[in-house]
Design an enzyme around this catalytic site. Structure first.
Site, PDB file in Angstrom:
ATOM      1  N   GLY A  30       0.760  -1.258  -0.070  1.00  0.00           N
ATOM      2  CA  GLY A  30      -0.026  -0.048   0.121  1.00  0.00           C
ATOM      3  C   GLY A  30       1.012   1.275  -0.082  1.00  0.00           C
ATOM      4  N   ILE A  36       6.621   0.075   0.584  1.00  0.00           N
ATOM      5  CA  ILE A  36       7.582  -0.400  -0.472  1.00  0.00           C
ATOM      6  C   ILE A  36       7.061   0.327  -1.736  1.00  0.00           C
ATOM      7  CG2 ILE A  36       8.336  -2.456  -1.524  1.00  0.00           C
ATOM      8  CD1 ILE A  36       9.504  -2.007   1.189  1.00  0.00           C
ATOM      9  N   GLY A  63      15.012  -9.880 -15.409  1.00  0.00           N
ATOM     10  CA  GLY A  63      14.362  -8.722 -16.154  1.00  0.00           C
ATOM     11  C   GLY A  63      12.868  -8.270 -15.797  1.00  0.00           C
ATOM     12  N   HIS A 121       8.682  -4.130 -10.892  1.00  0.00           N
ATOM     13  CA  HIS A 121       7.366  -3.985 -10.593  1.00  0.00           C
ATOM     14  C   HIS A 121       7.079  -2.676  -9.727  1.00  0.00           C
ATOM     15  CE1 HIS A 121       6.772  -8.482 -10.906  1.00  0.00           C
ATOM     16  NE2 HIS A 121       6.638  -8.023 -12.190  1.00  0.00           N
ATOM     17  N   GLU A 131      15.400   1.659  -9.605  1.00  0.00           N
ATOM     18  CA  GLU A 131      15.169   0.031 -10.202  1.00  0.00           C
ATOM     19  C   GLU A 131      15.718  -0.497 -11.291  1.00  0.00           C
ATOM     20  OE1 GLU A 131      13.125  -1.768  -8.081  1.00  0.00           O
ATOM     21  OE2 GLU A 131      12.961   0.017  -6.607  1.00  0.00           O
ATOM     22  N   ASP A 141      32.215 -14.843 -16.751  1.00  0.00           N
ATOM     23  CA  ASP A 141      31.273 -14.981 -17.962  1.00  0.00           C
ATOM     24  C   ASP A 141      31.293 -16.504 -18.289  1.00  0.00           C
ATOM     25  OD1 ASP A 141      30.919 -12.301 -18.536  1.00  0.00           O
ATOM     26  OD2 ASP A 141      32.729 -11.971 -19.795  1.00  0.00           O
ATOM     27  N   SER A 151      23.692 -19.454 -20.004  1.00  0.00           N
ATOM     28  CA  SER A 151      24.585 -18.764 -19.189  1.00  0.00           C
ATOM     29  C   SER A 151      25.694 -19.949 -18.677  1.00  0.00           C
ATOM     30  CB  SER A 151      23.903 -18.485 -17.858  1.00  0.00           C
ATOM     31  OG  SER A 151      23.451 -19.561 -17.228  1.00  0.00           O
ATOM     32  N   VAL A 175      30.237 -22.765 -14.683  1.00  0.00           N
ATOM     33  CA  VAL A 175      30.296 -23.872 -14.106  1.00  0.00           C
ATOM     34  C   VAL A 175      31.482 -24.653 -14.951  1.00  0.00           C
ATOM     35  CG1 VAL A 175      29.072 -26.274 -13.834  1.00  0.00           C
ATOM     36  CG2 VAL A 175      27.680 -24.099 -14.378  1.00  0.00           C
TER      37      VAL A 175
END
Length: 441
Positions: A137, A141, A151, A154, A178, A259, A352, A400
């Protein structure tokens, strides 16, 4: 019972002390008028990250440990605000993105609401089905955003959003903040930073601070068209002063945005930007090299890497590059780069990481899904969705590598996870820079 009350009081005092420290208030450990007033200031819903030892020594930006692996980002506005017009929302989004693109190589392009986009902007109220973080409300926040490459951002539409006005919640200011999260910045404890988590009504020009610019440079580097800092170096009287342009390097110990990784023979290669780091496990040494010198023709800012069948494979956007070793260098195999979807039918469009595990080749999509195919990658290798699941492993993976047949190491921001077993489970975890690079903090 008395001891329990004392422990609870100590915990409350400790929590207040942490809040005061992060907010730049006088650290008393007890509630006072100044602390209570700051707690009531509307703020961003993204959680604050605890200070690292480095940040305790110097005031500086903070990073989420994630980055976009392509720089031409698209965005769409799926749902508009009821308080300001569509045009005002669109103009604010454009100006907010421009604040970051002016100081980085990232570009932002708006697409239609029904099109696929990297970034989805949405105004919502209360509980909204797109995440498990309901809004509270007015005057609480204000908004929340997810790190790369999720991506989503809100904004709470119970707030009284305004455009180009002094009263109400100024949408441009909150959007800039944001969007900083969207591209990888965490909250800063510097009050001058746009990434300070609490709402502050700033000047109409609303420029981001040097702290913010240093943060975005640490992740992506500067905008190629942005003026760089210059240093005057005086040589001899006859020659006169010479001006040298310098772009400060960010230590890999300060920034864990990897990367890709390759494990080959007795050492590992960590790729980041235009450099790679040789990690000699036997000698316990690290050296940095330009990718272009050892792998001529290889991409920078790559998505993933894999060493298999005597060759190094690099993945970047829609392409795959194959390099064969030749002494201390590698050369690009004839006919490469090739389209990755042609070589690996079924591979996700955005990955990724890539790794070998128990006689299979795995690819990690940017949404956390796994795809697998045969371990012997040669010629056309079909790939299909895998049911591989690892409990408690984060969805967003940076890189990884596998060690032998038994252990696989996953890297997510500053943290690594050691996974083993036929039914993969996390064996241990820790800080990646200390584990790999022997960094000291």
């Amino acid at each position: 019972f008395k001891n329990e009350l004392l422990i609870e009081a100590d915990e409350i005092s400790g929590a207040i002390l942490k809040f005061q420290k992060f907010s730049g208030l006088k650290q008393t450990g007890y509630m006072n008028q100044e602390t209570e007033a700051m707690m009531l200031v509307p703020r961003c819903g993204v959680r604050d990250i605890a200070e690292t030892e480095l940040q305790k020594r110097i005031r500086r930006y903070a990073l989420l440990g994630k980055k976009w692996h392509h720089l031409n980002l698209t965005y769409k506005i799926s749902k508009y605000s009821k308080h300001i017009t569509h045009k005002e929302v669109e103009h604010s989004a454009y100006e907010a993105f421009k604040k970051w693109s002016d100081h980085s190589p990232i570009t932002f392009t708006k697409v239609l609401p029904n099109e696929n986009a990297d970034i989805d902007i949405r105004f919502a109220t209360g509980f909204h089905k797109f995440d498990n973080d309901p809004f509270d409300g007015p005057n609480g926040i204000l908004a929340h955003a997810f790190p790369p490459e999720v991506g989503m951002v809100h904004f709470d539409d119970d707030e009284s959003w305004t455009f180009n006005k002094k009263e109400g919640m100024r949408i441009l200011e909150v959007m800039i903040h944001e969007f900083g999260h969207i591209i990888g910045l965490a909250h800063s404890h510097s009050h001058a930073s746009i990434m300070f988590p609490y709402y502050k009504s700033r000047s109409p020009k609303l420029n981001i601070s040097d702290d913010d610019i240093n943060g975005i440079h640490a992740i992506y580097g500067p905008n190629p068209n942005e003026p760089t800092t210059t240093t005057q170096i005086t040589t001899t009287a006859e020659e006169g002063p010479t001006t040298t342009t310098k772009t400060p390097e960010v230590s890999i110990c300060d920034d864990s945005n990897y990367d890709a990784m390759l494990m080959h023979s007795s050492h590992m290669k960590i790729f980041r930007g235009k450099y790679f780091y040789n990690i000699f496990t036997v000698k316990n040494e690290t050296e940095r090299n330009l990718i272009s010198l050892t792998f001529p023709g290889a991409p920078t800012d790559m998505d993933a890497a894999l060493y298999t069948m005597g060759r190094a494979l690099f993945f970047k956007d829609d392409n795959v590059y194959s390099f064969l070793p030749q002494g201390q260098r590698y050369y690009l195999e004839h006919g490469y780069p090739k389209n990755k979807a042609t070589l690996f039918p079924g591979i996700p469009s955005r990955i990724s990481a890539a790794f070998l595990r128990q006689h299979k080749t795995y690819f990690v999509a940017t949404n956390g899904d796994y795809y697998s195919g045969p371990s012997e990658v040669e010629g056309i290798t079909p790939v299909k969705p895998s049911n591989l699941t690892i409990e408690h492993l984060p969805i967003l993976i940076d890189a990884v590598f596998s060690w032998g047949l038994h252990f696989t190491y996953f890297f997510c921001g500053r943290t690594f996870y050691k996974v083993h077993g036929t039914i993969p489970t996390i064996d241990s975890y820790g800080e990646s820079q200390i584990f790999l690079l022997k960094c000291e903090y």
